[in-house]
Motif scaffolding. Structure first.
Motif, PDB file in Angstrom:
ATOM      1  N   ALA A  20       0.920  -0.432  -0.317  1.00 21.42           N
ATOM      2  CA  ALA A  20       0.139   0.319  -0.094  1.00 21.42           C
ATOM      3  C   ALA A  20       1.234   1.186  -0.619  1.00 21.42           C
ATOM      4  N   PRO A  21       0.028   2.654  -0.942  1.00 17.80           N
ATOM      5  CA  PRO A  21       1.558   3.757  -0.385  1.00 17.80           C
ATOM      6  C   PRO A  21       1.965   3.529   1.067  1.00 17.80           C
ATOM      7  N   GLY A  22       3.162   4.389   1.480  1.00 18.37           N
ATOM      8  CA  GLY A  22       3.667   4.701   2.032  1.00 18.37           C
ATOM      9  C   GLY A  22       4.240   3.181   3.536  1.00 18.37           C
ATOM     10  N   GLU A  23       3.756   1.952   2.656  1.00 19.91           N
ATOM     11  CA  GLU A  23       3.887   0.736   3.354  1.00 19.91           C
ATOM     12  C   GLU A  23       5.396   0.554   3.202  1.00 19.91           C
ATOM     13  N   CYS A  24       5.770   0.073   4.185  1.00 16.84           N
ATOM     14  CA  CYS A  24       7.276  -0.934   3.540  1.00 16.84           C
ATOM     15  C   CYS A  24       7.260  -2.392   4.370  1.00 16.84           C
ATOM     16  N   VAL A  25       7.741  -3.118   3.446  1.00 18.81           N
ATOM     17  CA  VAL A  25       7.308  -4.151   3.142  1.00 18.81           C
ATOM     18  C   VAL A  25       8.423  -5.381   3.554  1.00 18.81           C
ATOM     19  N   ALA A  26       9.534  -5.722   4.482  1.00 17.01           N
ATOM     20  CA  ALA A  26      10.912  -6.304   4.320  1.00 17.01           C
ATOM     21  C   ALA A  26      10.519  -7.636   3.725  1.00 17.01           C
ATOM     22  N   LEU A  27      11.563  -7.916   2.666  1.00 16.07           N
ATOM     23  CA  LEU A  27      11.281  -9.034   1.934  1.00 16.07           C
ATOM     24  C   LEU A  27      12.368 -10.258   1.993  1.00 16.07           C
ATOM     25  N   VAL A  28      12.417 -11.067   3.128  1.00 20.12           N
ATOM     26  CA  VAL A  28      13.920 -12.625   3.581  1.00 20.12           C
ATOM     27  C   VAL A  28      13.407 -13.025   2.907  1.00 20.12           C
ATOM     28  N   GLY A  29      14.252 -14.018   3.660  1.00 14.83           N
ATOM     29  CA  GLY A  29      14.582 -15.755   2.893  1.00 14.83           C
ATOM     30  C   GLY A  29      15.977 -15.990   2.607  1.00 14.83           C
ATOM     31  N   PRO A  30      16.171 -17.217   2.730  1.00 17.33           N
ATOM     32  CA  PRO A  30      17.277 -17.764   2.293  1.00 17.33           C
ATOM     33  C   PRO A  30      18.499 -17.591   1.596  1.00 17.33           C
ATOM     34  N   SER A  31      19.729 -17.253   1.122  1.00 21.53           N
ATOM     35  CA  SER A  31      20.235 -17.100   0.305  1.00 21.53           C
ATOM     36  C   SER A  31      19.943 -17.934  -0.773  1.00 21.53           C
ATOM     37  N   GLY A  32      19.959 -17.556  -2.532  1.00 21.23           N
ATOM     38  CA  GLY A  32      19.277 -17.896  -3.625  1.00 21.23           C
ATOM     39  C   GLY A  32      17.420 -17.928  -3.335  1.00 21.23           C
ATOM     40  N   ALA A  33      16.864 -17.443  -2.892  1.00 25.38           N
ATOM     41  CA  ALA A  33      14.723 -17.616  -2.578  1.00 25.38           C
ATOM     42  C   ALA A  33      14.231 -17.331  -3.548  1.00 25.38           C
ATOM     43  N   GLY A  34      14.630 -16.275  -4.645  1.00 24.25           N
ATOM     44  CA  GLY A  34      14.707 -15.365  -5.586  1.00 24.25           C
ATOM     45  C   GLY A  34      14.218 -13.906  -4.857  1.00 24.25           C
ATOM     46  N   LYS A  35      15.129 -13.779  -3.763  1.00 18.03           N
ATOM     47  CA  LYS A  35      14.502 -12.182  -3.416  1.00 18.03           C
ATOM     48  C   LYS A  35      14.800 -11.107  -4.341  1.00 18.03           C
ATOM     49  N   SER A  36      15.811 -11.004  -4.700  1.00 16.52           N
ATOM     50  CA  SER A  36      16.269 -10.179  -6.186  1.00 16.52           C
ATOM     51  C   SER A  36      15.443  -9.770  -6.988  1.00 16.52           C
ATOM     52  N   THR A  37      15.451 -11.513  -7.563  1.00 16.53           N
ATOM     53  CA  THR A  37      14.103 -11.762  -8.251  1.00 16.53           C
ATOM     54  C   THR A  37      12.784 -11.135  -8.290  1.00 16.53           C
ATOM     55  N   VAL A  38      12.076 -11.618  -7.343  1.00 11.52           N
ATOM     56  CA  VAL A  38      11.423 -10.284  -7.192  1.00 11.52           C
ATOM     57  C   VAL A  38      10.851  -8.922  -7.168  1.00 11.52           C
ATOM     58  N   LEU A  39      12.391  -8.748  -6.870  1.00  4.69           N
ATOM     59  CA  LEU A  39      12.767  -7.121  -6.418  1.00  4.69           C
ATOM     60  C   LEU A  39      13.058  -6.922  -8.636  1.00  4.69           C
ATOM     61  N   ALA A  40      13.778  -7.444  -9.400  1.00  4.78           N
ATOM     62  CA  ALA A  40      13.718  -7.616 -10.853  1.00  4.78           C
ATOM     63  C   ALA A  40      12.290  -6.700 -11.335  1.00  4.78           C
ATOM     64  N   ALA A  41      11.371  -8.004 -10.674  1.00  4.76           N
ATOM     65  CA  ALA A  41      10.289  -7.833 -11.466  1.00  4.76           C
ATOM     66  C   ALA A  41       9.083  -6.452 -10.576  1.00  4.76           C
ATOM     67  N   ALA A  42       9.310  -6.118  -9.525  1.00  2.00           N
ATOM     68  CA  ALA A  42       8.980  -5.040  -9.272  1.00  2.00           C
ATOM     69  C   ALA A  42       9.480  -3.505 -10.150  1.00  2.00           C
ATOM     70  N   SER A  43      10.533  -3.742 -10.169  1.00  2.00           N
ATOM     71  CA  SER A  43      11.165  -2.577 -10.952  1.00  2.00           C
ATOM     72  C   SER A  43      11.281  -2.431 -12.379  1.00  2.00           C
ATOM     73  N   GLY A  44      10.707  -3.485 -13.332  1.00  2.00           N
ATOM     74  CA  GLY A  44      10.451  -3.844 -14.636  1.00  2.00           C
ATOM     75  C   GLY A  44      11.268  -3.930 -15.087  1.00  2.00           C
ATOM     76  N   ILE A  45      12.597  -4.844 -15.005  1.00  2.00           N
ATOM     77  CA  ILE A  45      13.331  -5.465 -15.372  1.00  2.00           C
ATOM     78  C   ILE A  45      13.347  -6.671 -15.563  1.00  2.00           C
ATOM     79  N   ILE A  46      12.988  -6.838 -14.793  1.00  2.00           N
ATOM     80  CA  ILE A  46      11.760  -8.261 -15.544  1.00  2.00           C
ATOM     81  C   ILE A  46      10.556  -8.197 -15.549  1.00  2.00           C
ATOM     82  N   PRO A  47      10.105  -8.584 -17.164  1.00  2.00           N
ATOM     83  CA  PRO A  47      10.708  -9.012 -18.501  1.00  2.00           C
ATOM     84  C   PRO A  47      11.446  -8.403 -19.403  1.00  2.00           C
ATOM     85  N   HIS A  48      11.975  -7.301 -19.130  1.00  2.00           N
ATOM     86  CA  HIS A  48      12.417  -5.801 -20.170  1.00  2.00           C
ATOM     87  C   HIS A  48      13.277  -6.231 -20.598  1.00  2.00           C
TER      88      HIS A  48
END
Length: 455
Positions: free
Chosen positions: A26-54
């Motif tokens: 939501a607007p103004g909300e901060c979400v912390a994404l956690v998980g083990p190394s290699g779990a896909g955290k950076s992949t989720v961030l890349a999708a959020a920024s449009g780097i994936i799939p562009h």
């Protein structure tokens, strides 16, 4: 920001990096994404920024929406007006030759007028403590200073959503605390954050999303329900290097007190280094004694010169004054140089091959290990550093934490006498942090001289 049943699979990988992921910020909300190394955290961030799939080749199913618009229908430039992204590697985002120009460039891409660009850029540099180095080339800054510069650029653009991939990994504790204090004062700005320092992340996060090792979302809860559990988990891990000696470099250009020369393996005697004759010394009259069988922790604020000291120890830099020497047990200079294992702050700077196994094989061959032993030793290193499932993966396609463990494994290959490690714990979840610390301790116990630069 909304994710609806996102599944992402990279080419030549059988299993998806992220599976059936759904969530909303939501607007103004901060979400912390956690998980083990290699779990896909950076992949989720890349999708959020449009780097994936562009920009990154990956197959993505499901829908990602930013400010009510589906990202697959937007270009990356269009998304940049709404989403500001900080990647794990700050060097991947720096494009100009001057600190001030870097912040101005970010704002110029928003087509702001000259007066607004200059005013906002200078105010942001002041906010991030970068005013004194605004004329410097980013390439000569420390890793922590470059990370602060990228944070400044993204913050100056005032996006509606901030996507942050370990934004404080290279910052000293004071700078990291200052950044989170600033982040807590945002105005209706959403944040999606990956941060292994849970104490910092939970200090501002409203929700926590947890991924398991297969890239599935296994927890989506308010932070108030998970804070105690998360901190208890983290407190089970030693967050500092277990060092016999700690050498603190107070600030850029400062010196350290002289140390005893008794039974030293690596001795720096009144070492000074500066990039040219007219420059202010980065290291001044530094004396220290790193002994065999011990771990020496090299600490100090961002820009204090820790990485420079490691390069001087490795003789990648020649002192402007003083001496660096390797000594035998009786205190006299040895006739040969020690075998060396070095970990750069950026792990990608030491990758040469096309596979994880190939990197380790090459490192062992350079040590002169017989071919018949190399295969067995490579398998042992893969197992020790939690990389057995990634032996055939391209090193540049690993997660940030996996890249770091590979760079450490390369340094450890062949059991060198001297280990110089620049921020070896970067990007590690608690279990892998424990693994790395135990390997560092074991190397010292086996007789290596170990020096670790760490916050």
């Amino acid at each position: 920001m909304r994710f609806s049943e996102i599944t992402i699979r990279y080419p030549e990988r059988t299993n998806p990096a992220v599976q059936h992921f759904s969530g909303e910020i939501a607007p103004g909300e901060c979400v912390a994404l956690v998980g083990p190394s290699g779990a896909g955290k950076s992949t989720v961030l890349a999708a959020a920024s449009g780097i994936i799939p562009h920009s990154i080749p990956a197959e993505m199913n499901g829908v990602v929406e930013v400010c009510g618009t589906v990202t697959s229908l937007m270009s990356v430039p269009e998304m940049s007006s709404s989403v500001g992204t900080v990647l794990q590697d700050p060097d991947a985002q720096i494009v100009t030759g001057r600190v001030l120009d870097e912040v101005c460039f970010a704002l110029e891409n928003q087509l702001l007028d000259t007066e607004t660009v200059d005013r906002r850029a200078r105010a942001t540099l002041t906010r991030f403590g970068l005013t004194e180095i605004e004329e410097q080339h980013p390439g000569i800054l420390s890793g922590g200073q470059r990370q602060r510069l990228v944070l400044a650029c993204v913050t100056a653009m005032r996006p509606r959503l901030l996507v942050l991939d370990e934004p404080t990994a290279n910052l000293d504790p004071e700078a990291a605390a200052d950044f989170y204090e600033m982040l807590s004062q945002r105005d209706q700005q959403g944040v999606l954050l990956v941060e292994h320092n849970l104490d910092l992340a939970l200090s501002i996060a409203d929700r926590i999303w947890e991924l398991d090792a297969t890239g599935r979302l296994v927890r989506d809860e308010p932070v108030t329900q998970t804070t105690l559990r998360a901190r208890t988990h983290r407190n089970g891990v030693t967050s500092k290097i277990d060092a016999e000696t700690e050498v603190s470099i107070p600030s850029l250009g400062m010196s350290s007190p002289g140390l005893s020369r008794a039974s030293g393996a690596l001795i720096l005697n009144q070492v000074t280094w500066k990039p040219d004759r007219k420059a202010t010394p980065v290291v001044r009259e530094l004396s220290l004694n790193a002994r065999r069988g011990e771990v020496t922790a090299l600490t100090g604020e961002n820009g204090a010169g820790k990485s420079t000291v490691l390069r001087l120890m490795a003789r990648l830099l020649r002192p402007s004054g003083g001496s660096v020497s390797w000594h035998s047990d009786n205190g006299r200079a040895a006739g040969t140089k020690p075998t060396l294992g070095f970990v750069f702050q950026n792990p990608e700077h030491q990758f040469l091959g096309h596979s994880v196994r190939g990197e380790l094989r090459h490192a062992l061959s350079l040590r002169g290990m017989p071919r018949r032993q190399i295969r067995l030793e490579v398998d042992a290193l893969l197992e020790r550093f939690g990389l057995s499932g990634y032996a055939d993966r391209n090193p540049f396609l690993l997660s940030g934490g996996q890249k770091r463990r590979l760079s450490v494994a390369i340094a450890f290959a062949g059991r060198p006498e001297l280990l110089l490690l620049d921020e070896p714990s970067y990007g590690q979840d608690p279990n892998n942090l424990t693994l790395l610390l135990s390997e560092i301790r074991a190397a010292a116990d086996s007789g290596a001289t170990v020096v670790v630069s760490t916050h």
